[in-house]
Design a protein around this motif. Sequence first.
Motif, PDB file in Angstrom:
ATOM      1  N   UNK A  37       0.950  -1.127  -0.138  1.00  0.00           N
ATOM      2  CA  UNK A  37       0.068  -0.020   0.129  1.00  0.00           C
ATOM      3  C   UNK A  37       0.943   1.233  -0.071  1.00  0.00           C
ATOM      4  N   UNK A  38       2.012   1.125   0.947  1.00  0.00           N
ATOM      5  CA  UNK A  38       2.681   2.314   0.777  1.00  0.00           C
ATOM      6  C   UNK A  38       3.480   2.635  -0.371  1.00  0.00           C
ATOM      7  N   UNK A  39       3.818   1.457  -1.192  1.00  0.00           N
ATOM      8  CA  UNK A  39       4.769   1.705  -2.437  1.00  0.00           C
ATOM      9  C   UNK A  39       3.905   2.230  -3.468  1.00  0.00           C
ATOM     10  N   UNK A  40       2.530   1.735  -3.572  1.00  0.00           N
ATOM     11  CA  UNK A  40       1.450   2.236  -4.460  1.00  0.00           C
ATOM     12  C   UNK A  40       1.472   3.556  -4.133  1.00  0.00           C
ATOM     13  N   UNK A  41       1.025   4.065  -2.927  1.00  0.00           N
ATOM     14  CA  UNK A  41       0.815   5.755  -2.664  1.00  0.00           C
ATOM     15  C   UNK A  41       1.974   6.236  -3.404  1.00  0.00           C
ATOM     16  N   UNK A  42       3.330   6.081  -3.005  1.00  0.00           N
ATOM     17  CA  UNK A  42       4.242   6.713  -3.502  1.00  0.00           C
ATOM     18  C   UNK A  42       4.287   6.828  -5.168  1.00  0.00           C
ATOM     19  N   UNK A  43       4.061   5.782  -5.801  1.00  0.00           N
ATOM     20  CA  UNK A  43       4.047   5.539  -6.991  1.00  0.00           C
ATOM     21  C   UNK A  43       2.931   6.459  -7.629  1.00  0.00           C
ATOM     22  N   UNK A  44       1.716   6.596  -6.935  1.00  0.00           N
ATOM     23  CA  UNK A  44       0.780   7.342  -7.588  1.00  0.00           C
ATOM     24  C   UNK A  44       1.084   8.582  -7.497  1.00  0.00           C
ATOM     25  N   UNK A  45       1.810   8.926  -6.481  1.00  0.00           N
ATOM     26  CA  UNK A  45       2.296  10.468  -6.516  1.00  0.00           C
ATOM     27  C   UNK A  45       3.123  10.735  -7.627  1.00  0.00           C
ATOM     28  N   UNK A  46       4.198   9.886  -7.751  1.00  0.00           N
ATOM     29  CA  UNK A  46       5.220  10.332  -9.018  1.00  0.00           C
ATOM     30  C   UNK A  46       4.434  10.111 -10.135  1.00  0.00           C
ATOM     31  N   UNK A  47       3.430   9.192 -10.396  1.00  0.00           N
ATOM     32  CA  UNK A  47       2.619   9.352 -11.660  1.00  0.00           C
ATOM     33  C   UNK A  47       1.902  10.658 -12.089  1.00  0.00           C
ATOM     34  N   UNK A  48       1.786  11.202 -11.073  1.00  0.00           N
ATOM     35  CA  UNK A  48       0.881  12.690 -11.164  1.00  0.00           C
ATOM     36  C   UNK A  48       1.942  13.923 -11.589  1.00  0.00           C
ATOM     37  N   UNK A  49       3.258  13.547 -11.410  1.00  0.00           N
ATOM     38  CA  UNK A  49       4.245  14.813 -11.822  1.00  0.00           C
ATOM     39  C   UNK A  49       4.261  14.705 -13.400  1.00  0.00           C
ATOM     40  N   UNK A  50       4.561  16.301 -13.889  1.00  0.00           N
ATOM     41  CA  UNK A  50       4.694  16.532 -15.048  1.00  0.00           C
ATOM     42  C   UNK A  50       6.188  16.411 -15.559  1.00  0.00           C
ATOM     43  N   UNK A  51       6.480  15.688 -16.470  1.00  0.00           N
ATOM     44  CA  UNK A  51       7.842  15.487 -17.089  1.00  0.00           C
ATOM     45  C   UNK A  51       7.919  16.027 -18.320  1.00  0.00           C
ATOM     46  N   UNK A  52       6.963  16.728 -18.884  1.00  0.00           N
ATOM     47  CA  UNK A  52       6.773  17.158 -20.364  1.00  0.00           C
ATOM     48  C   UNK A  52       8.156  17.889 -20.828  1.00  0.00           C
ATOM     49  N   UNK A  53       8.617  18.432 -20.123  1.00  0.00           N
ATOM     50  CA  UNK A  53       9.882  19.340 -20.375  1.00  0.00           C
ATOM     51  C   UNK A  53      11.166  18.482 -20.241  1.00  0.00           C
ATOM     52  N   UNK A  54      11.031  17.368 -19.518  1.00  0.00           N
ATOM     53  CA  UNK A  54      12.305  16.632 -19.356  1.00  0.00           C
ATOM     54  C   UNK A  54      12.769  15.588 -20.530  1.00  0.00           C
ATOM     55  N   UNK A  55      13.786  15.830 -21.160  1.00  0.00           N
ATOM     56  CA  UNK A  55      14.092  15.066 -22.170  1.00  0.00           C
ATOM     57  C   UNK A  55      14.339  13.567 -21.740  1.00  0.00           C
ATOM     58  N   UNK A  56      14.182  12.430 -22.533  1.00  0.00           N
ATOM     59  CA  UNK A  56      14.401  11.271 -22.215  1.00  0.00           C
ATOM     60  C   UNK A  56      15.866  10.893 -21.802  1.00  0.00           C
ATOM     61  N   UNK A  57      15.863   9.746 -20.975  1.00  0.00           N
ATOM     62  CA  UNK A  57      17.380   9.616 -20.396  1.00  0.00           C
ATOM     63  C   UNK A  57      18.424   9.121 -21.552  1.00  0.00           C
ATOM     64  N   UNK A  58      17.831   8.740 -22.682  1.00  0.00           N
ATOM     65  CA  UNK A  58      18.755   8.395 -23.873  1.00  0.00           C
ATOM     66  C   UNK A  58      19.621   9.574 -24.492  1.00  0.00           C
ATOM     67  N   UNK A  59      18.865  10.981 -24.263  1.00  0.00           N
ATOM     68  CA  UNK A  59      19.543  12.066 -24.765  1.00  0.00           C
ATOM     69  C   UNK A  59      20.709  12.597 -23.982  1.00  0.00           C
ATOM     70  N   UNK A  60      20.828  12.056 -22.702  1.00  0.00           N
ATOM     71  CA  UNK A  60      21.882  12.344 -21.835  1.00  0.00           C
ATOM     72  C   UNK A  60      23.220  11.775 -22.277  1.00  0.00           C
ATOM     73  N   UNK A  61      24.475  12.228 -22.226  1.00  0.00           N
ATOM     74  CA  UNK A  61      25.657  11.541 -22.592  1.00  0.00           C
ATOM     75  C   UNK A  61      26.513  11.676 -21.337  1.00  0.00           C
ATOM     76  N   UNK A  62      27.193  10.650 -20.822  1.00  0.00           N
ATOM     77  CA  UNK A  62      28.220  10.629 -19.896  1.00  0.00           C
ATOM     78  C   UNK A  62      29.285  11.479 -20.185  1.00  0.00           C
ATOM     79  N   UNK A  63      29.811  12.391 -19.327  1.00  0.00           N
ATOM     80  CA  UNK A  63      30.933  13.206 -19.627  1.00  0.00           C
ATOM     81  C   UNK A  63      30.666  14.433 -20.368  1.00  0.00           C
ATOM     82  N   UNK A  64      29.434  14.600 -20.868  1.00  0.00           N
ATOM     83  CA  UNK A  64      29.175  15.939 -21.590  1.00  0.00           C
ATOM     84  C   UNK A  64      28.431  16.828 -20.787  1.00  0.00           C
TER      85      UNK A  64
END
Length: 71
Positions: A37-64
């Motif tokens: 139940x606790x994990x579900x509550x935390x994940x529910x909050x994370x699902x409500x976050x707006x990540x529209x302006x966040x590029x996907x992880x694949x766009x990040x390059x190590x060292x750059x």
Amino acid sequence: MSHPLTDLAPPEAARWAAHAGLSLPADRHAAVAATAQHIHAVVSVLRELDFADTPPAASYRTGEAKSDAAV
């Protein structure tokens, strides 16, 4: 599941554990249900976050990455 996880009863947690092939001792049913139940509550909050302006992880390059933090 026909109802929200927040209504997960200890016997139901044991049933889901058995369905997953896990042996769950009777004295752990309530703790597993509460943890799920606790994990579900935390994940529910994370699902409500707006990540529209966040590029996907694949766009990040190590060292750059440019650091602008002062030490």
